[in-house]
Design a protein around this motif. Structure first.
Motif, PDB file in Angstrom:
ATOM      1  N   ILE A 102      91.281 -23.671  81.153  1.00 39.25           N
ATOM      2  CA  ILE A 102      89.966 -23.080  80.927  1.00 39.25           C
ATOM      3  C   ILE A 102      90.067 -21.601  81.250  1.00 39.25           C
ATOM      4  O   ILE A 102      90.516 -21.227  82.338  1.00 39.25           O
ATOM      5  N   ASP A 158      87.630 -18.066  80.766  1.00 40.86           N
ATOM      6  CA  ASP A 158      86.369 -17.440  80.369  1.00 40.86           C
ATOM      7  C   ASP A 158      85.434 -18.423  79.676  1.00 40.86           C
ATOM      8  O   ASP A 158      84.922 -18.152  78.583  1.00 40.86           O
ATOM      9  N   LYS A 159      85.222 -19.572  80.284  1.00 43.39           N
ATOM     10  CA  LYS A 159      84.294 -20.597  79.802  1.00 43.39           C
ATOM     11  C   LYS A 159      84.708 -21.242  78.475  1.00 43.39           C
ATOM     12  O   LYS A 159      83.903 -21.849  77.804  1.00 43.39           O
ATOM     13  N   VAL A 160      85.969 -21.055  78.094  1.00 41.81           N
ATOM     14  CA  VAL A 160      86.499 -21.726  76.910  1.00 41.81           C
ATOM     15  C   VAL A 160      87.596 -22.675  77.369  1.00 41.81           C
ATOM     16  O   VAL A 160      88.504 -22.283  78.110  1.00 41.81           O
ATOM     17  N   HIS A 161      87.495 -23.928  76.956  1.00 38.88           N
ATOM     18  CA  HIS A 161      88.463 -24.961  77.304  1.00 38.88           C
ATOM     19  C   HIS A 161      89.462 -25.046  76.151  1.00 38.88           C
ATOM     20  O   HIS A 161      89.074 -25.325  75.022  1.00 38.88           O
ATOM     21  N   HIS A 193      89.833 -25.149  70.619  1.00 42.28           N
ATOM     22  CA  HIS A 193      88.972 -24.390  71.525  1.00 42.28           C
ATOM     23  C   HIS A 193      87.622 -25.083  71.645  1.00 42.28           C
ATOM     24  O   HIS A 193      86.974 -25.348  70.626  1.00 42.28           O
ATOM     25  N   TYR A 194      87.223 -25.359  72.867  1.00 44.05           N
ATOM     26  CA  TYR A 194      85.931 -25.989  73.146  1.00 44.05           C
ATOM     27  C   TYR A 194      85.090 -25.057  74.001  1.00 44.05           C
ATOM     28  O   TYR A 194      85.607 -24.402  74.906  1.00 44.05           O
ATOM     29  N   SER A 195      83.800 -25.056  73.765  1.00 44.39           N
ATOM     30  CA  SER A 195      82.877 -24.387  74.675  1.00 44.39           C
ATOM     31  C   SER A 195      82.787 -25.255  75.920  1.00 44.39           C
ATOM     32  O   SER A 195      82.411 -26.427  75.842  1.00 44.39           O
ATOM     33  N   ALA A 196      83.132 -24.710  77.075  1.00 44.46           N
ATOM     34  CA  ALA A 196      83.064 -25.479  78.317  1.00 44.46           C
ATOM     35  C   ALA A 196      81.615 -25.801  78.682  1.00 44.46           C
ATOM     36  O   ALA A 196      81.347 -26.806  79.327  1.00 44.46           O
ATOM     37  N   ALA A 197      80.670 -24.985  78.237  1.00 46.24           N
ATOM     38  CA  ALA A 197      79.267 -25.205  78.571  1.00 46.24           C
ATOM     39  C   ALA A 197      78.678 -26.429  77.885  1.00 46.24           C
ATOM     40  O   ALA A 197      77.937 -27.193  78.490  1.00 46.24           O
ATOM     41  N   ASP A 198      79.014 -26.626  76.607  1.00 47.49           N
ATOM     42  CA  ASP A 198      78.419 -27.758  75.882  1.00 47.49           C
ATOM     43  C   ASP A 198      79.447 -28.702  75.258  1.00 47.49           C
ATOM     44  O   ASP A 198      79.092 -29.607  74.514  1.00 47.49           O
ATOM     45  N   ASN A 199      80.745 -28.498  75.547  1.00 54.66           N
ATOM     46  CA  ASN A 199      81.829 -29.375  75.093  1.00 54.66           C
ATOM     47  C   ASN A 199      81.835 -29.571  73.580  1.00 54.66           C
ATOM     48  O   ASN A 199      82.044 -30.669  73.080  1.00 54.66           O
TER      49      ASN A 199
END
Length: 81
Positions: A29, A31-34, A48-54
Motif C-alpha cells: 500500500i 499513498d492510499k493505493v493498494h 491498483h485498488y483504492s484502499a478507501a473503497d476497495n
C-alpha cells in the motif's frame, strides 16, 4: 501468454486473464493505493485498488523496471542474510 497478447485484449479480458492465469506474488500500500502484483507468463501485472473503497482503479503490465523495484525494496537484501 505473452505480454503483447495480454495487451491486445480489452480491459475485461485482461482482468480475467490475471485472475485465471496469474500467480499472486506480493502486495503493498502506497499513498492510499493498494497494489497487487501478479506473475502472468513471462511478465507481471499490477492491479491498483483504492484502499478507501476497495475498488479497482487501474492496472499496469510490465516486465522489469521501477514498477517491480518498489516490491523488491521491501524484501531483505542477500547481503543482510
Amino acid at each position: 501468454m505473452k505480454i503483447y497478447e495480454f495487451l491486445s485484449l480489452d480491459d475485461p479480458l485482461q482482468y480475467q486473464a490475471v485472475w485465471d492465469l496469474g500467480k499472486h506474488i506480493d502486495d503493498i500500500i502506497v499513498d492510499k493505493v493498494h497494489y497487487q502484483l501478479y506473475a502472468v507468463g513471462d511478465f507481471y501485472v499490477e492491479i491498483h485498488y483504492s484502499a478507501a473503497d476497495n475498488k479497482i482503479i487501474g492496472k499496469l503490465a510490465f516486465r522489469t523496471g521501477e514498477p517491480l523495484e518498489k516490491y523488491l525494496r521491501q524484501w531483505p537484501s542477500f547481503d543482510s542474510m
